[in-house]
Design a protein around this motif. Structure first.
Motif, PDB file in Angstrom:
ATOM      1  N   GLN A  42     -34.840  -4.633 -26.483  1.00 54.26           N
ATOM      2  CA  GLN A  42     -35.091  -6.278 -26.430  1.00 54.26           C
ATOM      3  C   GLN A  42     -35.056  -6.962 -25.067  1.00 54.26           C
ATOM      4  OE1 GLN A  42     -32.702  -8.626 -29.357  1.00 54.26           O
ATOM      5  NE2 GLN A  42     -31.866  -6.662 -30.014  1.00 54.26           N
ATOM      6  N   PHE A  43     -34.809  -6.209 -23.961  1.00 56.92           N
ATOM      7  CA  PHE A  43     -35.087  -6.459 -22.558  1.00 56.92           C
ATOM      8  C   PHE A  43     -36.270  -5.594 -21.829  1.00 56.92           C
ATOM      9  CE2 PHE A  43     -30.656  -7.656 -23.760  1.00 56.92           C
ATOM     10  CZ  PHE A  43     -30.968  -8.994 -23.462  1.00 56.92           C
ATOM     11  N   GLY A  44     -37.137  -6.014 -21.063  1.00 60.67           N
ATOM     12  CA  GLY A  44     -38.157  -5.473 -20.586  1.00 60.67           C
ATOM     13  C   GLY A  44     -39.175  -5.366 -21.215  1.00 60.67           C
ATOM     14  N   VAL A  45     -39.316  -5.946 -22.536  1.00 62.03           N
ATOM     15  CA  VAL A  45     -40.384  -5.543 -23.359  1.00 62.03           C
ATOM     16  C   VAL A  45     -40.913  -7.123 -23.846  1.00 62.03           C
ATOM     17  CG1 VAL A  45     -39.616  -3.503 -24.276  1.00 62.03           C
ATOM     18  CG2 VAL A  45     -38.829  -5.571 -25.576  1.00 62.03           C
ATOM     19  N   SER A  46     -42.298  -7.198 -24.660  1.00 60.93           N
ATOM     20  CA  SER A  46     -42.769  -8.511 -24.831  1.00 60.93           C
ATOM     21  C   SER A  46     -42.199  -8.951 -26.094  1.00 60.93           C
ATOM     22  CB  SER A  46     -44.252  -8.207 -25.129  1.00 60.93           C
ATOM     23  OG  SER A  46     -44.597  -7.421 -26.286  1.00 60.93           O
ATOM     24  N   LEU A  47     -42.302 -10.227 -26.154  1.00 66.43           N
ATOM     25  CA  LEU A  47     -42.011 -10.985 -27.543  1.00 66.43           C
ATOM     26  C   LEU A  47     -42.773 -10.216 -28.692  1.00 66.43           C
ATOM     27  CD1 LEU A  47     -41.564 -14.587 -26.377  1.00 66.43           C
ATOM     28  CD2 LEU A  47     -39.785 -13.099 -27.103  1.00 66.43           C
ATOM     29  N   GLN A  48     -43.916 -10.147 -28.440  1.00 59.74           N
ATOM     30  CA  GLN A  48     -44.700  -9.393 -29.678  1.00 59.74           C
ATOM     31  C   GLN A  48     -43.972  -8.033 -30.038  1.00 59.74           C
ATOM     32  OE1 GLN A  48     -47.227 -10.959 -31.246  1.00 59.74           O
ATOM     33  NE2 GLN A  48     -46.908  -9.343 -32.689  1.00 59.74           N
ATOM     34  N   TYR A  49     -43.561  -7.244 -28.997  1.00 56.99           N
ATOM     35  CA  TYR A  49     -42.865  -5.813 -29.341  1.00 56.99           C
ATOM     36  C   TYR A  49     -41.592  -6.118 -30.389  1.00 56.99           C
ATOM     37  CZ  TYR A  49     -40.929  -1.151 -28.725  1.00 56.99           C
ATOM     38  OH  TYR A  49     -40.397  -0.092 -28.961  1.00 56.99           O
ATOM     39  N   ILE A  50     -40.876  -7.176 -29.841  1.00 53.58           N
ATOM     40  CA  ILE A  50     -39.655  -7.412 -30.578  1.00 53.58           C
ATOM     41  C   ILE A  50     -39.973  -7.862 -31.921  1.00 53.58           C
ATOM     42  CG2 ILE A  50     -37.395  -8.846 -30.650  1.00 53.58           C
ATOM     43  CD1 ILE A  50     -37.623  -8.861 -27.417  1.00 53.58           C
ATOM     44  N   LYS A  51     -40.923  -8.750 -32.177  1.00 57.80           N
ATOM     45  CA  LYS A  51     -41.200  -9.288 -33.217  1.00 57.80           C
ATOM     46  C   LYS A  51     -41.686  -8.177 -34.284  1.00 57.80           C
ATOM     47  CE  LYS A  51     -44.788 -12.348 -35.401  1.00 57.80           C
ATOM     48  NZ  LYS A  51     -45.892 -13.320 -35.230  1.00 57.80           N
ATOM     49  N   ASP A  52     -42.817  -7.441 -33.778  1.00 57.45           N
ATOM     50  CA  ASP A  52     -42.860  -6.163 -34.607  1.00 57.45           C
ATOM     51  C   ASP A  52     -41.947  -5.343 -35.043  1.00 57.45           C
ATOM     52  OD1 ASP A  52     -45.567  -7.315 -34.221  1.00 57.45           O
ATOM     53  OD2 ASP A  52     -46.315  -5.959 -32.533  1.00 57.45           O
ATOM     54  N   VAL A 102     -48.949  11.380  -0.554  1.00 62.39           N
ATOM     55  CA  VAL A 102     -49.550  10.907  -1.921  1.00 62.39           C
ATOM     56  C   VAL A 102     -48.064  10.847  -2.747  1.00 62.39           C
ATOM     57  CG1 VAL A 102     -50.780  10.801  -4.111  1.00 62.39           C
ATOM     58  CG2 VAL A 102     -51.791  11.660  -1.820  1.00 62.39           C
ATOM     59  N   VAL A 103     -47.690   9.712  -2.946  1.00 68.44           N
ATOM     60  CA  VAL A 103     -46.567   9.399  -3.931  1.00 68.44           C
ATOM     61  C   VAL A 103     -46.971   9.346  -5.447  1.00 68.44           C
ATOM     62  CG1 VAL A 103     -44.655   7.920  -4.509  1.00 68.44           C
ATOM     63  CG2 VAL A 103     -45.367   7.882  -2.060  1.00 68.44           C
ATOM     64  N   LYS A 104     -46.276  10.256  -6.194  1.00 68.79           N
ATOM     65  CA  LYS A 104     -46.431  10.360  -7.692  1.00 68.79           C
ATOM     66  C   LYS A 104     -45.558   9.339  -8.541  1.00 68.79           C
ATOM     67  CE  LYS A 104     -48.360  15.045  -7.341  1.00 68.79           C
ATOM     68  NZ  LYS A 104     -48.390  16.526  -7.867  1.00 68.79           N
ATOM     69  N   ILE A 105     -46.312   8.605  -8.896  1.00 66.71           N
ATOM     70  CA  ILE A 105     -45.405   7.597  -9.777  1.00 66.71           C
ATOM     71  C   ILE A 105     -45.499   7.934 -11.176  1.00 66.71           C
ATOM     72  CG2 ILE A 105     -45.053   5.037 -10.441  1.00 66.71           C
ATOM     73  CD1 ILE A 105     -46.426   4.236  -7.967  1.00 66.71           C
ATOM     74  N   PRO A 106     -44.350   8.410 -11.710  1.00 64.59           N
ATOM     75  CA  PRO A 106     -44.131   8.980 -13.065  1.00 64.59           C
ATOM     76  C   PRO A 106     -44.543   7.719 -14.101  1.00 64.59           C
ATOM     77  CG  PRO A 106     -41.919   8.414 -12.295  1.00 64.59           C
ATOM     78  CD  PRO A 106     -43.008   8.288 -11.152  1.00 64.59           C
ATOM     79  N   PRO A 107     -45.107   8.007 -15.200  1.00 67.04           N
ATOM     80  CA  PRO A 107     -45.627   7.195 -16.099  1.00 67.04           C
ATOM     81  C   PRO A 107     -44.213   6.617 -16.764  1.00 67.04           C
ATOM     82  CG  PRO A 107     -45.868   9.405 -17.043  1.00 67.04           C
ATOM     83  CD  PRO A 107     -45.355   9.413 -15.408  1.00 67.04           C
ATOM     84  N   PRO A 108     -44.419   5.258 -17.019  1.00 65.75           N
ATOM     85  CA  PRO A 108     -43.393   4.394 -17.698  1.00 65.75           C
ATOM     86  C   PRO A 108     -43.037   5.166 -18.775  1.00 65.75           C
ATOM     87  CG  PRO A 108     -45.208   3.204 -17.733  1.00 65.75           C
ATOM     88  CD  PRO A 108     -45.922   4.269 -16.930  1.00 65.75           C
ATOM     89  N   ARG A 109     -42.020   5.120 -19.143  1.00 61.81           N
ATOM     90  CA  ARG A 109     -41.132   5.455 -20.358  1.00 61.81           C
ATOM     91  C   ARG A 109     -41.611   4.672 -21.582  1.00 61.81           C
ATOM     92  NH1 ARG A 109     -35.271   8.396 -19.565  1.00 61.81           N
ATOM     93  NH2 ARG A 109     -35.838  10.005 -17.986  1.00 61.81           N
TER      94      ARG A 109
END
Length: 413
Positions: A263-273, A249-256
């Motif tokens: 500003q990259f790899g996140v939603s526009l709403q996150y950047i706006k907030d 079983v491969v344990k995938i670590p939770p995303p940081r």
């Protein structure tokens, strides 16, 4: 004065945890304090328990794999004895293994070819690794680390590993696209947990663990890899051992969680907030603002080009104007001209540019080198880029640059 007890065989004192002969109860001796004036490196990682590496060796021995490590030492017979790192390079630990599927250089590091520590200068090994990478770090490259064969007899110290990571600055890390760790063990996982606080998140994402050699085929040209026979045999033993078992079983670590300024790899709403309700991401706004101030289609550059061209002798000016006028008509109109419309004849010729697909940049690369020559010698490679940019401006802004000067007798195509 009491006699000093002799050292036990092997020259090492007994471990700090032992049994008192009188009571049989465990006795814990206090840790030694550092000598006066010595400063401890607080960032030095704690010592890894040697039992983890010994467990890996025991598992190999139980699987009948210890024989593969006893093969004759590798010697590169084609290596020149005058090589600056001959003492290290002759073992074949570090090798260039061709290109990957995208043409990027691949360097391999084979632990099984490392001789015992008393036969290899690990400082020289680090210098040789840097010496090898210096030939390729200016472009994208990959590293394949074959972990099998790292034993307690030949492993470098943790202090050496920490020094190695510090030695490889941004010059080496920037263009490293992936570090493939083949056949990782518990020892590797413990090392990762120790060094994790010292390793940047960006570099950590480049480390890829591969359990079998076949996994390399998805990323590299497998046939070009000079894989040691010991590693191949180890891979076959692993496959026989795992045959009939369910895949682990491969344990995938939770995303940081993203950083507040990310500003990259996140939603526009996150950047706006995170930016007080601004609709346009700051990185986009700042980039556009910079390009507006210092862009190539800049009026200051055009004005300077015009001043240079108008300083030419009449004959040189007429010949240059004739050629640039023709190139201007032939270029592929990627953007709508902001200049005055050409007359009907030139507009008709310009329509042919739909079929030739030649942009002003492409034309500049062809003609730029032949338009301008230095007073002495030949054009250097460093001058090619500004020379082509200058020619591109002449072609794109022909009307702005040439329309204010007319020489008697000049003709246009």
């Amino acid at each position: 004065m009491a006699d000093v007890p002799a050292l036990p065989p092997g020259g090492r004192r007994r471990p700090a945890f032992g049994l008192r002969p009188s009571s049989g109860r465990p006795q814990v001796r206090p840790a030694l304090r550092p000598a006066a004036g010595r400063q401890e490196d607080l960032r030095c990682p704690p010592v890894v328990r040697p039992t983890e590496l010994q467990k890996d060796e025991t598992e190999d021995a139980q699987s009948g794999q210890e024989k593969t490590f006893m093969s004759p030492p590798f010697e590169d017979t084609e290596l020149n004895i005058n090589h600056p790192y001959y003492d290290v390079a002759r073992h074949g630990i570090i090798q260039l293994a061709g290109d990957d599927n995208f043409g990027r250089k691949v360097i391999t590091f084979s632990c099984c070819r490392m001789p015992p520590s008393h036969q290899l200068n690990h400082i020289r090994l680090l210098e040789y690794l840097k010496y090898t990478l210096d030939h390729y770090v200016e472009n994208d490259y990959m590293v394949v680390y074959f972990h099998y064969g790292l034993k307690s007899l030949n492993k470098p110290s943790l202090k050496w590993l920490q020094t190695a990571y510090k030695e490889f600055d941004r010059k080496y890390k920037k263009n490293l696209k992936a570090l493939y760790v083949v056949h990782p063990t518990n020892f590797i996982k413990i090392l990762w947990n120790i060094f994790k606080p010292l390793i940047s998140h960006k570099f950590g994402k480049k480390i890829i663990y591969l359990n079998y050699l076949s996994d390399l085929r998805e990323h590299l040209k497998y046939d070009q890899l000079n894989i040691p026979q010991e590693v191949i045999q180890h891979d076959e033993n692993l496959r026989r051992k795992q045959k009939g078992k369910l895949p682990p079983v491969v344990k995938i670590p939770p995303p940081r969680p993203p950083l507040p300024t990310q500003q990259f790899g996140v939603s526009l709403q996150y950047i706006k907030d995170k930016n007080k309700g601004e609709l346009i991401p700051p990185v986009m706004k700042e980039t556009v603002s910079y390009l507006k101030r210092k862009g190539v289609e800049s009026s200051l550059r055009v004005t300077r080009c015009k001043q240079i061209i108008h300083g030419l002798p009449e004959h040189n000016y007429v010949v240059l104007k004739y050629l640039i006028c023709f190139l201007h008509m032939c270029r592929w109109p990627l953007v709508r001209d902001l200049q005055a419309p050409l007359d009907s004849q030139r507009t008709e010729v310009s329509c042919e540019s739909i079929y030739n697909r030649m942009t002003a940049s492409s034309l500049a690369c062809v003609f730029g080198l032949n338009l301008i020559w230095p007073s002495k010698g030949t054009v250097s490679l460093s001058a090619l880029v500004p020379l082509n940019l200058f020619t591109e401006l002449l072609i794109d802004f022909y009307m702005n640059i040439f329309n204010s000067r007319t020489v008697p007798g000049e003709i246009l195509p």
